[in-house]
Design an enzyme around this catalytic site. Structure first.
Site, PDB file in Angstrom:
ATOM      1  N   GLU A   1       0.869  -1.193   0.000  1.00  0.00           N
ATOM      2  CA  GLU A   1       0.000   0.000   0.000  1.00  0.00           C
ATOM      3  C   GLU A   1       0.896   1.230   0.000  1.00  0.00           C
ATOM      4  OE1 GLU A   1      -2.754   0.127   3.333  1.00  0.00           O
ATOM      5  OE2 GLU A   1      -2.600   2.319   3.395  1.00  0.00           O
TER       6      GLU A   1
ATOM      7  N   ARG B   1       0.607  10.327   1.245  1.00  0.00           N
ATOM      8  CA  ARG B   1       1.046  11.299   2.246  1.00  0.00           C
ATOM      9  C   ARG B   1       2.189  12.122   1.713  1.00  0.00           C
ATOM     10  NH1 ARG B   1       1.032   7.406   7.554  1.00  0.00           N
ATOM     11  NH2 ARG B   1      -0.856   6.354   6.912  1.00  0.00           N
TER      12      ARG B   1
ATOM     13  N   LYS C   1     -10.502  -1.756   6.886  1.00  0.00           N
ATOM     14  CA  LYS C   1      -9.289  -1.506   7.659  1.00  0.00           C
ATOM     15  C   LYS C   1      -9.738  -1.150   9.077  1.00  0.00           C
ATOM     16  CE  LYS C   1      -5.522   1.914   7.819  1.00  0.00           C
ATOM     17  NZ  LYS C   1      -4.482   2.527   6.999  1.00  0.00           N
TER      18      LYS C   1
HETATM   19  C1  3PG Z   1      -1.338   3.455   8.322  1.00  0.00           C
HETATM   20  O1  3PG Z   1      -1.199   4.366   7.555  1.00  0.00           O
HETATM   21  O2  3PG Z   1      -2.091   2.520   8.072  1.00  0.00           O
HETATM   22  C2  3PG Z   1      -0.604   3.518   9.623  1.00  0.00           C
HETATM   23  O3  3PG Z   1      -0.042   4.775   9.797  1.00  0.00           O
HETATM   24  C3  3PG Z   1       0.425   2.476   9.794  1.00  0.00           C
HETATM   25  O4  3PG Z   1       0.676   2.417  11.143  1.00  0.00           O
HETATM   26  P1  3PG Z   1       2.069   1.927  11.746  1.00  0.00           P
HETATM   27  O5  3PG Z   1       3.087   2.920  11.296  1.00  0.00           O
HETATM   28  O6  3PG Z   1       1.882   1.912  13.238  1.00  0.00           O
HETATM   29  O7  3PG Z   1       2.360   0.556  11.173  1.00  0.00           O
END
Ligand code: 3PG
Length: 205
Positions: free
Chosen positions: A37, A41, A124
């Site tokens: 994914e 951002r 999700k």
């Molecule tokens: C996401 O975008 O799904 C989360 O920011 C991922 O979270 P993590 O950095 O704690 O794995």
């Protein structure tokens, strides 16, 4: 959906430079990942999706998708699925109109019902650890028996198995195997090793 369910590990990538996409894709594939994914951002997201989606061994999706315009950019770049942090009816309906799988983020029973009303049964669960982790998923899975979750947010090698052994958990997402400092430093071998460890753990669950 089948590819994500089979691999059960969804690396969540924040790429600041699309030139890192090719070595990153190679590192993930070497570690046994079959899906990734790429989050919206950074400005590099579209180019990175384009670069990665040329790879037949990797199912590439777009994450942190907040607007229908981003859905269009992601699909145009080659994204095969869309993930959003929350439930946006506009984003969900737009993806459905385009026929692209959408996994909206949910954090509550109400949001799960919104997903069900939209005809979705895979969501999700974000941010997983902060929301109560496995205990919260168990509680939500009790009334929503048809729903499958992709917990993301705070998932790591220490709690990975706890999530993946839950029948309601389709797959887990996270950044731990593709941490920004590893990508910036070009530590591709480490990314491969962390990915391989996660893929191995998932196979054992
Ligand atoms: C996401 O975008 O799904 C989360 O920011 C991922 O979270 P993590 O950095 O704690 O794995």
């Amino acid at each position: 959906m089948e590819a994500i369910a089979a691999g059960r590990i969804l690396p969540v990538v924040v790429l600041h430079d699309a030139r890192a996409a090719a070595p990153l894709g190679a590192a993930l594939i070497a570690g046994g990942a079959r899906s990734v994914e790429v989050t919206f951002r950074t400005d590099a997201a579209t180019d990175a999706i384009g670069a990665l989606s040329g790879n037949p061994d990797l199912l590439v999706g777009a994450g942190t998708v907040l607007t229908t315009a981003q859905v269009d950019r992601a699909v145009e770049a080659g994204a095969r699925f869309v993930v959003s942090p929350g439930f946006s009816p506009a984003v969900v309906h737009h993806c459905q109109a385009l026929g692209i799988p959408i996994f909206p983020g949910v954090a509550s029973a109400t949001e799960i019902q919104m997903a069900l009303d939209a005809g979705l049964d895979t969501v999700k669960f974000f941010p997983a650890e902060q929301l109560g982790g496995v205990a919260m998923i168990k509680a939500l899975a009790a009334p929503f028996r048809s729903v499958r979750f992709i917990p993301t947010g705070g998932v790591n090698p220490a709690n990975l198995r706890d999530y993946l052994t839950q029948p309601a958990v389709l797959a887990v997402g996270g950044t731990w195997m593709v941490a920004p400092d590893l990508i910036t430093a070009g530590r591709w071998d480490e990314i491969t090793d962390l990915t391989a460890a996660a893929v191995f753990a998932a196979r054992e669950c």
